[in-house]
Design a protein around this motif. Sequence first.
Motif, PDB file in Angstrom:
ATOM      1  N   PRO A 102       0.852  -1.190   0.000  1.00 39.03           N
ATOM      2  CA  PRO A 102       0.000   0.000   0.000  1.00 39.03           C
ATOM      3  C   PRO A 102       0.888   1.241   0.000  1.00 39.03           C
ATOM      4  O   PRO A 102       1.971   1.226   0.592  1.00 39.03           O
ATOM      5  N   PRO A 103       0.460   2.318  -0.650  1.00 40.29           N
ATOM      6  CA  PRO A 103       1.244   3.556  -0.581  1.00 40.29           C
ATOM      7  C   PRO A 103       1.270   4.103   0.845  1.00 40.29           C
ATOM      8  O   PRO A 103       0.338   3.871   1.626  1.00 40.29           O
ATOM      9  N   PHE A 130      -7.793  -2.884   4.437  1.00 38.24           N
ATOM     10  CA  PHE A 130      -7.779  -1.431   4.607  1.00 38.24           C
ATOM     11  C   PHE A 130      -7.464  -0.651   3.340  1.00 38.24           C
ATOM     12  O   PHE A 130      -7.565   0.575   3.333  1.00 38.24           O
ATOM     13  N   ALA A 131      -7.062  -1.283   2.269  1.00 37.84           N
ATOM     14  CA  ALA A 131      -6.714  -0.546   1.046  1.00 37.84           C
ATOM     15  C   ALA A 131      -6.974  -1.413  -0.174  1.00 37.84           C
ATOM     16  O   ALA A 131      -7.136  -2.629  -0.078  1.00 37.84           O
ATOM     17  N   ASN A 132      -6.989  -0.752  -1.337  1.00 37.92           N
ATOM     18  CA  ASN A 132      -7.111  -1.433  -2.610  1.00 37.92           C
ATOM     19  C   ASN A 132      -6.136  -0.748  -3.562  1.00 37.92           C
ATOM     20  O   ASN A 132      -6.229   0.456  -3.770  1.00 37.92           O
ATOM     21  N   VAL A 133      -5.190  -1.508  -4.098  1.00 38.18           N
ATOM     22  CA  VAL A 133      -4.178  -0.955  -4.990  1.00 38.18           C
ATOM     23  C   VAL A 133      -4.224  -1.724  -6.305  1.00 38.18           C
ATOM     24  O   VAL A 133      -4.033  -2.942  -6.311  1.00 38.18           O
ATOM     25  N   GLU A 134      -4.511  -1.023  -7.385  1.00 37.06           N
ATOM     26  CA  GLU A 134      -4.567  -1.640  -8.710  1.00 37.06           C
ATOM     27  C   GLU A 134      -5.482  -2.863  -8.732  1.00 37.06           C
ATOM     28  O   GLU A 134      -5.158  -3.891  -9.327  1.00 37.06           O
ATOM     29  N   ALA A 137      -6.875  -6.174  -3.179  1.00 37.89           N
ATOM     30  CA  ALA A 137      -7.240  -5.836  -1.797  1.00 37.89           C
ATOM     31  C   ALA A 137      -6.024  -6.037  -0.902  1.00 37.89           C
ATOM     32  O   ALA A 137      -5.360  -7.070  -0.971  1.00 37.89           O
ATOM     33  N   ILE A 138      -5.742  -5.036  -0.057  1.00 38.47           N
ATOM     34  CA  ILE A 138      -4.602  -5.090   0.851  1.00 38.47           C
ATOM     35  C   ILE A 138      -5.123  -5.253   2.272  1.00 38.47           C
ATOM     36  O   ILE A 138      -6.017  -4.520   2.697  1.00 38.47           O
ATOM     37  N   LYS A 155       2.843 -13.201  -8.917  1.00 40.31           N
ATOM     38  CA  LYS A 155       1.417 -12.954  -8.663  1.00 40.31           C
ATOM     39  C   LYS A 155       1.237 -11.658  -7.888  1.00 40.31           C
ATOM     40  O   LYS A 155       2.041 -11.313  -7.028  1.00 40.31           O
ATOM     41  N   LYS A 156       0.145 -10.944  -8.204  1.00 35.56           N
ATOM     42  CA  LYS A 156      -0.191  -9.740  -7.445  1.00 35.56           C
ATOM     43  C   LYS A 156      -1.062 -10.158  -6.267  1.00 35.56           C
ATOM     44  O   LYS A 156      -2.199 -10.588  -6.446  1.00 35.56           O
ATOM     45  N   THR A 157      -0.499 -10.071  -5.056  1.00 40.28           N
ATOM     46  CA  THR A 157      -1.239 -10.429  -3.851  1.00 40.28           C
ATOM     47  C   THR A 157      -1.182  -9.276  -2.870  1.00 40.28           C
ATOM     48  O   THR A 157      -0.257  -8.475  -2.881  1.00 40.28           O
ATOM     49  N   GLY A 158      -2.177  -9.195  -1.999  1.00 40.39           N
ATOM     50  CA  GLY A 158      -2.250  -8.095  -1.047  1.00 40.39           C
ATOM     51  C   GLY A 158      -2.255  -8.525   0.400  1.00 40.39           C
ATOM     52  O   GLY A 158      -2.435  -7.705   1.290  1.00 40.39           O
TER      53      GLY A 158
END
Length: 184
Positions: A102-103, A130-134, A137-138, A155-158
Amino acid sequence: MARSSSGFVAGLTAAALAVVGFLTYQASASAPDSLAPPKAGKTPSAAASHSPKDKKDLTAVPARSGAGERVVYSVGDDRVWLVTEGGKAQRTFTVTPSTVDPPVGKYVVTSRSRAIPGSDGVPIEHVVRFANVEGVAIGFSAAVDGSMPEPDPAKKTGGIREKRADGDAMWEFATIGKKIVVVQ
């Protein structure tokens, strides 16, 4: 006619340079401090550091992480602090980060799930998002089997993985609407 054309082109060039110079000044004046060059007398690492990795006490709550009851997550240290209303760390622990960070910024807990399959297929519990990036879900979670493997970089994982005991503490502490502060 050639003389007037060259004068006209020179005038347009000067005007364009003036506009670019003005816009550059405006952009640099409105840039956040984190993007500005360090002030005289400070080294770049000292100016950019907001996390405790330069300190001996990793249990100390990071400076500039806000006030009040909150969860603080350092993406640079892979560490979490559960901070009480008085600003003291009630608990701190290390985590295994996901492939998508997350930023840096302030968030709130938006949703929770007691037990679900993780984005990597591993059954997880005590999910605190708590966040969503691209589109990813983070959130914090603990693997039911207690594992904390490094995520697959392909893989893109949060999912920010915690040990099960830390996941239990996070679940009790981070209810819907609780502040989450992400620092470097």
